[in-house]
Design a protein around this motif. Structure first.
Motif, mmCIF file in Angstrom:
data_model
loop_
_atom_site.group_PDB
_atom_site.id
_atom_site.type_symbol
_atom_site.label_atom_id
_atom_site.label_comp_id
_atom_site.label_asym_id
_atom_site.label_seq_id
_atom_site.Cartn_x
_atom_site.Cartn_y
_atom_site.Cartn_z
ATOM 1 N N ARG A 40 0.841 -1.197 0.000
ATOM 2 C CA ARG A 40 0.000 0.000 0.000
ATOM 3 C C ARG A 40 0.877 1.249 0.000
ATOM 4 N N ALA A 41 0.315 2.346 -0.507
ATOM 5 C CA ALA A 41 0.983 3.640 -0.486
ATOM 6 C C ALA A 41 -0.066 4.732 -0.649
ATOM 7 N N PRO A 42 0.187 5.958 -0.143
ATOM 8 C CA PRO A 42 -0.764 7.062 -0.321
ATOM 9 C C PRO A 42 -0.904 7.439 -1.794
ATOM 10 N N VAL A 43 -2.080 7.955 -2.167
ATOM 11 C CA VAL A 43 -2.339 8.322 -3.554
ATOM 12 C C VAL A 43 -1.347 9.372 -4.046
ATOM 13 N N SER A 44 -1.031 10.359 -3.220
ATOM 14 C CA SER A 44 -0.089 11.408 -3.650
ATOM 15 C C SER A 44 1.279 10.819 -3.960
ATOM 16 N N GLN A 45 1.697 9.844 -3.173
ATOM 17 C CA GLN A 45 2.995 9.195 -3.415
ATOM 18 C C GLN A 45 2.963 8.398 -4.717
ATOM 19 N N LEU A 46 1.863 7.694 -4.953
ATOM 20 C CA LEU A 46 1.728 6.930 -6.191
ATOM 21 C C LEU A 46 1.733 7.853 -7.401
ATOM 22 N N ALA A 47 1.022 8.990 -7.301
ATOM 23 C CA ALA A 47 0.968 9.939 -8.408
ATOM 24 C C ALA A 47 2.325 10.564 -8.672
ATOM 25 N N ASP A 48 3.022 10.932 -7.617
ATOM 26 C CA ASP A 48 4.344 11.546 -7.788
ATOM 27 C C ASP A 48 5.328 10.570 -8.413
ATOM 28 N N ALA A 49 5.299 9.324 -7.971
ATOM 29 C CA ALA A 49 6.242 8.332 -8.496
ATOM 30 C C ALA A 49 6.038 8.105 -9.985
ATOM 31 N N ALA A 50 4.781 8.170 -10.439
ATOM 32 C CA ALA A 50 4.470 7.923 -11.845
ATOM 33 C C ALA A 50 4.383 9.202 -12.662
ATOM 34 N N GLN A 51 4.441 10.371 -11.965
ATOM 35 C CA GLN A 51 4.291 11.686 -12.594
ATOM 36 C C GLN A 51 2.928 11.840 -13.263
ATOM 37 N N ALA A 52 1.902 11.338 -12.590
ATOM 38 C CA ALA A 52 0.534 11.533 -13.038
ATOM 39 C C ALA A 52 0.097 12.958 -12.733
ATOM 40 N N VAL A 53 -0.772 13.512 -13.579
ATOM 41 C CA VAL A 53 -1.270 14.864 -13.341
ATOM 42 C C VAL A 53 -2.522 14.842 -12.468
ATOM 43 N N GLY A 54 -3.089 13.683 -12.234
ATOM 44 C CA GLY A 54 -4.233 13.553 -11.355
ATOM 45 C C GLY A 54 -4.458 12.105 -10.993
ATOM 46 N N ALA A 55 -5.124 11.871 -9.866
ATOM 47 C CA ALA A 55 -5.374 10.494 -9.437
ATOM 48 C C ALA A 55 -6.425 10.477 -8.342
ATOM 49 N N VAL A 56 -7.152 9.362 -8.264
ATOM 50 C CA VAL A 56 -7.998 9.054 -7.118
ATOM 51 C C VAL A 56 -7.671 7.639 -6.674
ATOM 52 N N SER B 101 -10.120 6.070 2.727
ATOM 53 C CA SER B 101 -9.316 5.885 1.518
ATOM 54 C C SER B 101 -9.554 6.987 0.492
ATOM 55 N N THR B 102 -10.723 7.641 0.532
ATOM 56 C CA THR B 102 -11.089 8.615 -0.494
ATOM 57 C C THR B 102 -10.077 9.748 -0.572
ATOM 58 N N THR B 103 -9.412 9.862 -1.705
ATOM 59 C CA THR B 103 -8.379 10.882 -1.918
ATOM 60 C C THR B 103 -8.349 11.266 -3.384
ATOM 61 N N MET B 104 -8.300 12.566 -3.653
ATOM 62 C CA MET B 104 -8.049 13.058 -5.002
ATOM 63 C C MET B 104 -6.842 13.969 -4.969
ATOM 64 N N VAL C 90 -3.152 3.076 0.248
ATOM 65 C CA VAL C 90 -4.149 2.270 -0.452
ATOM 66 C C VAL C 90 -3.468 1.280 -1.385
ATOM 67 N N ALA C 91 -4.268 0.325 -1.884
ATOM 68 C CA ALA C 91 -3.713 -0.743 -2.731
ATOM 69 C C ALA C 91 -3.392 -0.269 -4.128
ATOM 70 N N ASN C 92 -4.210 0.622 -4.673
ATOM 71 C CA ASN C 92 -3.975 1.102 -6.027
ATOM 72 C C ASN C 92 -4.707 2.422 -6.237
#
Length: 416
Positions: free
Chosen positions: A93-109, A378-381, A405-407
């Motif tokens: 598991r990892a926080p959504v912000s960490q997952l987005a930063d690692a992948a350089q996504a411009v947005g995520a939930v 878990s709800t995060t944007m 979260v898981a993904n």
């Protein structure tokens, strides 16, 4: 009347230019907005990147006003794509912000519900999701049995195999992904009942690869076909296969990293009896895939979630009583526009929405089909402009901090 105008809009694949103008008008508008009879009352709209917008709105739920956040992606724009964000292992598991930063996504939930807690004494929660996962066109895991899932009750007839996916044709769809796999030996061919999942059906055999991670595989033999909290099986066996040969056997499920190129087979009950026929050095070949039920187009991305909206209509049997902080994903314009929803988590001010109300919000946003994702803490944007060093959390998570979260559903754009 002073203050920020409320403008109700429906966002579609052809409406992104209009959204840019809307964002500017909202900043300086002073008149009360009129109701156009269907869209969401956005009070803030921003272009995050080319083909990707973010909006904030407030709607009246059964329990009171609720603040929501919508991320909209134009999948018809060749600069925009969607992918599943993961911590690098299925059982992690990892926080959504960490997952987005690692992948350089411009947005995520945040994505699917997951094995967040454990009823079985001494068994480690795996953090693995309920449903299937596909990331960058690669199948990562299959769905757990319906009886073993975490999350609120699904509508009648829905299963843990339900997904929202995006195909190689860049169109989003609702579908089901079933595991098709087998263990082939000299004695015969035996079906797989699991692939990198935290729970196996009774009598089943599950395959685990290096993608599983390092967490113990013991949870796989716990629970039953009717109850998640049923006792763990004591009739178990584990076999490691590499290069078409059995290289190791054990009486109980193990833990630790699985060597790339190896597959660990875990059997419970009748599945354990089957695996006991294999000895070190025996021939064994393992194969698995996720088979869609409704599309012949290969998926580049898929996340588990139960449907709440199909062909513009809410599903029968949706919970219309329990309000909670929720996350959802949906699509409109024949799969060309993706909508990602997250609600505010400050329960004192925002009591949340029922699942039925979430379906209505997604319909008002412009979605024809939608799934409910994990909610509550878990709800995060998050969003991140292309030049920003880190993602910004847009909603107020209900915990003191982001929940790992898981993904997550990640949106990418190469345009600035």
């Amino acid at each position: 009347m002073s203050g920020r105008a409320k403008v109700r809009v429906r966002v579609g694949g052809a409406a992104f230019a209009a959204l840019g103008a809307l964002a500017g008008s909202l900043a300086g508008a002073s008149a009360a907005g009129a109701d156009d009879g269907g869209g969401l009352p956005y009070t803030q709209v921003e272009q995050v990147a080319k083909g990707v917008t973010y909006g904030q709105f407030t709607v009246d739920g059964a329990k009171g006003p609720v603040t929501g956040y919508m991320l909209t992606a134009d999948l018809s724009d060749p600069r925009v794509r969607v992918n599943l964000l993961t911590p690098g292992a299925v059982a992690a598991r990892a926080p959504v912000s960490q997952l987005a930063d690692a992948a350089q996504a411009v947005g995520a939930v945040n994505g699917d519900f997951f094995n967040i807690s454990e009823e079985h004494a001494g068994v480690t929660p795996t953090g693995s999701s309920d449903g299937p996962e596909i990331s960058s066109g690669r199948a990562l895991k299959a769905a757990v049995p319906n009886s073993q899932r975490f999350g609120p009750a699904m509508p009648p007839g829905e299963t843990t195999q339900d997904v929202l996916g995006v195909g190689v044709d860049r169109r989003a769809r609702l579908d089901r992904l079933a595991l098709v796999g087998s263990v082939r030996t000299r004695q015969g061919s035996y079906p797989l009942g699991g692939f990198n999942q935290y729970a196996l059906p009774e009598g089943g055999i599950g395959a685990y690869t290096s993608g599983w991670g390092t967490i113990s595989r013991e949870r796989a033999v716990c629970g039953s076909d009717t109850a998640r909290g049923a006792a763990c099986s004591t009739d178990t066996y584990e076999v490691t296969v590499r290069g078409g040969r059995v290289t190791a056997v054990a009486d109980t499920p193990g833990e630790g990293a699985i060597e790339p190129g190896s597959t660990v087979l875990v059997g419970r009950d009748a599945g354990a009896d089957t695996l006991r026929t294999l000895k070190v050095g025996d021939r064994a070949d393992v194969g698995e895939r996720l088979a869609p039920s409704g599309s012949h187009v290969p998926y580049t991305f898929a996340v588990g979630g139960f449907p709440v909206l199909r062909d513009g209509a809410a599903l029968a049997g949706l919970d219309a009583k329990t309000a909670a902080v929720r996350t959802a994903a949906g699509f409109g314009d024949h799969g060309r526009t993706l909508y990602l929803l997250a609600l505010d988590g400050t329960a004192a001010a925002d009591p949340g929405l029922t699942v039925a109300e979430v379906a209505d919000v997604m319909r008002r946003a412009g979605a024809d089909d939608a799934v409910n994702l994990d909610g509550g803490g878990s709800t995060t944007m998050v969003t991140r402009t292309p030049d920003a060093p880190a993602a910004t959390v847009r909603n107020n998570p209900s915990g003191v901090a982001e929940r790992p979260v898981a993904n997550a559903v990640g949106v990418f754009s190469t345009g600035r």
